[in-house]
Enzyme design. Structure first.
Site, mmCIF file in Angstrom:
data_model
loop_
_atom_site.group_PDB
_atom_site.id
_atom_site.type_symbol
_atom_site.label_atom_id
_atom_site.label_comp_id
_atom_site.label_asym_id
_atom_site.label_seq_id
_atom_site.Cartn_x
_atom_site.Cartn_y
_atom_site.Cartn_z
ATOM 1 N N GLY A 12 0.776 -1.238 0.000
ATOM 2 C CA GLY A 12 0.000 0.000 0.000
ATOM 3 C C GLY A 12 0.803 1.282 0.000
ATOM 4 O O GLY A 12 0.323 2.317 0.464
ATOM 5 N N ASN A 14 1.618 3.127 -2.619
ATOM 6 C CA ASN A 14 0.938 4.097 -3.497
ATOM 7 C C ASN A 14 -0.328 4.648 -2.839
ATOM 8 O O ASN A 14 -0.662 5.821 -3.010
ATOM 9 C CB ASN A 14 0.635 3.470 -4.855
ATOM 10 C CG ASN A 14 1.834 3.520 -5.779
ATOM 11 O OD1 ASN A 14 2.217 4.596 -6.249
ATOM 12 N ND2 ASN A 14 2.461 2.379 -6.016
ATOM 13 N N ARG A 65 -15.330 -14.050 -10.181
ATOM 14 C CA ARG A 65 -14.763 -12.694 -10.316
ATOM 15 C C ARG A 65 -15.865 -11.645 -10.180
ATOM 16 O O ARG A 65 -15.722 -10.648 -9.480
ATOM 17 C CB ARG A 65 -14.066 -12.595 -11.683
ATOM 18 C CG ARG A 65 -13.195 -11.376 -11.836
ATOM 19 C CD ARG A 65 -12.393 -11.440 -13.113
ATOM 20 N NE ARG A 65 -11.435 -12.544 -13.122
ATOM 21 C CZ ARG A 65 -10.282 -12.554 -12.449
ATOM 22 N NH1 ARG A 65 -9.926 -11.520 -11.721
ATOM 23 N NH2 ARG A 65 -9.479 -13.587 -12.518
ATOM 24 N N ARG A 91 -5.578 -8.058 -9.071
ATOM 25 C CA ARG A 91 -6.671 -8.848 -9.638
ATOM 26 C C ARG A 91 -7.207 -8.162 -10.880
ATOM 27 O O ARG A 91 -7.283 -6.933 -10.932
ATOM 28 C CB ARG A 91 -7.815 -8.973 -8.625
ATOM 29 C CG ARG A 91 -7.553 -9.926 -7.499
ATOM 30 C CD ARG A 91 -8.748 -10.005 -6.574
ATOM 31 N NE ARG A 91 -9.966 -10.432 -7.241
ATOM 32 C CZ ARG A 91 -10.244 -11.679 -7.592
ATOM 33 N NH1 ARG A 91 -9.392 -12.645 -7.334
ATOM 34 N NH2 ARG A 91 -11.369 -11.973 -8.195
ATOM 35 N N HIS A 109 1.074 1.336 -13.037
ATOM 36 C CA HIS A 109 1.838 0.153 -13.431
ATOM 37 C C HIS A 109 3.313 0.552 -13.553
ATOM 38 O O HIS A 109 3.633 1.599 -14.117
ATOM 39 C CB HIS A 109 1.323 -0.377 -14.777
ATOM 40 C CG HIS A 109 2.044 -1.609 -15.213
ATOM 41 N ND1 HIS A 109 1.779 -2.846 -14.655
ATOM 42 C CD2 HIS A 109 3.034 -1.794 -16.112
ATOM 43 C CE1 HIS A 109 2.583 -3.739 -15.207
ATOM 44 N NE2 HIS A 109 3.353 -3.126 -16.102
ATOM 45 N N GLU A 174 6.502 6.657 -9.039
ATOM 46 C CA GLU A 174 5.081 6.290 -8.910
ATOM 47 C C GLU A 174 4.392 7.172 -7.879
ATOM 48 O O GLU A 174 3.282 7.659 -8.085
ATOM 49 C CB GLU A 174 4.934 4.823 -8.482
ATOM 50 C CG GLU A 174 5.367 3.813 -9.524
ATOM 51 C CD GLU A 174 5.114 2.371 -9.066
ATOM 52 O OE1 GLU A 174 4.010 2.071 -8.572
ATOM 53 O OE2 GLU A 174 6.032 1.539 -9.207
HETATM 54 C C1 GAR Z 1 3.536 -0.890 -7.462
HETATM 55 O O1 GAR Z 1 4.843 -0.898 -7.976
HETATM 56 C C2 GAR Z 1 2.524 -0.857 -8.596
HETATM 57 O O2 GAR Z 1 2.939 -0.076 -9.676
HETATM 58 C C3 GAR Z 1 2.449 -2.311 -8.969
HETATM 59 O O3 GAR Z 1 2.444 -2.987 -7.734
HETATM 60 C C4 GAR Z 1 3.208 -2.229 -6.788
HETATM 61 C C5 GAR Z 1 2.353 -2.048 -5.563
HETATM 62 O O4 GAR Z 1 3.092 -1.441 -4.535
HETATM 63 N N1 GAR Z 1 1.278 -2.597 -9.746
HETATM 64 C C6 GAR Z 1 1.247 -3.461 -10.762
HETATM 65 O O5 GAR Z 1 2.194 -4.130 -11.097
HETATM 66 C C7 GAR Z 1 -0.089 -3.534 -11.497
HETATM 67 N N2 GAR Z 1 0.022 -4.299 -12.690
HETATM 68 P P1 GAR Z 1 2.359 -0.704 -3.342
HETATM 69 O O6 GAR Z 1 1.385 -1.725 -2.730
HETATM 70 O O7 GAR Z 1 3.460 -0.373 -2.381
HETATM 71 O O8 GAR Z 1 1.643 0.496 -3.875
#
Ligand code: GAR
Length: 200
Positions: A12, A14, A65, A91, A109, A174
């Site tokens: 979490g 982001n 789903r 998901r 992403h 990000e």
């Molecule tokens: C982040 O790097 C995000 O960009 C990636 O998962 C990570 C989550 O980190 N998402 C993907 O790969 C989606 N296809 P976080 O839980 O610390 O935000």
């Protein structure tokens, strides 16, 4: 006031970057209405609660789903969510959910899409030997890591990088990019022309 719903599966970071941006008004006139995790073990749940952000676990196991997505949507609707932010939500969303929230679901992403969709994007890019990679915020459609691009940031691969050091630099980008993209989407100062998100 616009209300954000954030879907997570893991640590979490982001989500926390969005929460910081809301608190500091870099995402103006917004609040985080709800965090939903499909995994009870997600560290992000405790981090959200530590900030007094409402957070629930909705376990996807044993449901189709669409059944799971309907349960998620019911929670989002109960909280009056305007924009759904996927933040490490591992998901695929059902066509039903995508239609219900058309152009109101956004994802981050860790690559320059359309390069390296799917899992471990940073490692995919590193192993491929690219000189530049980065991160992408995009609207979500029915295909994986695919919808119209809202914003991207470029990260150079340095000669002494490992996957870990590269991933850490991408993650820092990000955390800057996602709040900027969400602020744009909430401002309404954009239009969608086919695959193109045009800022106005
Ligand atoms: C982040 O790097 C995000 O960009 C990636 O998962 C990570 C989550 O980190 N998402 C993907 O790969 C989606 N296809 P976080 O839980 O610390 O935000």
């Amino acid at each position: 006031m616009k209300r954000l719903g954030i879907l997570i599966s893991g640590r979490g970071s982001n989500m926390m970057a969005l929460a910081d941006a809301v608190r500091e008004r870099r995402i103006p006139q917004a609040e985080i209405a709800l965090v939903v995790s499909n995994a009870a073990t997600a560290a992000g749940i405790e981090r959200a609660r530590g900030r007094s952000i409402p957070a629930v676990v909705l376990d996807h196991r044993g449901k189709t789903r669409e059944e799971h997505d309907r349960a998620v949507a019911a929670e989002l609707e109960r909280c009056g969510v305007d924009l759904v932010c996927l933040a490490g939500y591992m998901r695929l969303l059902s066509p039903w959910f995508i239609r219900r929230y058309e152009h109101r679901v956004v994802n981050i992403h860790p690559s320059l899409l359309p390069a390296f969709p799917g899992l471990d994007a940073q490692k995919q890019a590193f192993d491929y030997g690219v000189k530049f990679t980065g991160c992408t915020v995009h609207l979500v459609d029915e295909e994986l890591d695919h919808g119209p691009i809202v914003k991207q940031a470029v990260v150079a691969v340095e000669p002494d990088d490992s996957v870990e050091t590269l991933s850490a630099r991408i993650l820092r980008e990000e955390h800057k990019l996602y709040p900027q993209a969400v602020a744009l989407l909430l401002s309404g100062r954009y239009r969608i022309e086919g695959r193109r998100v045009v800022e106005m």
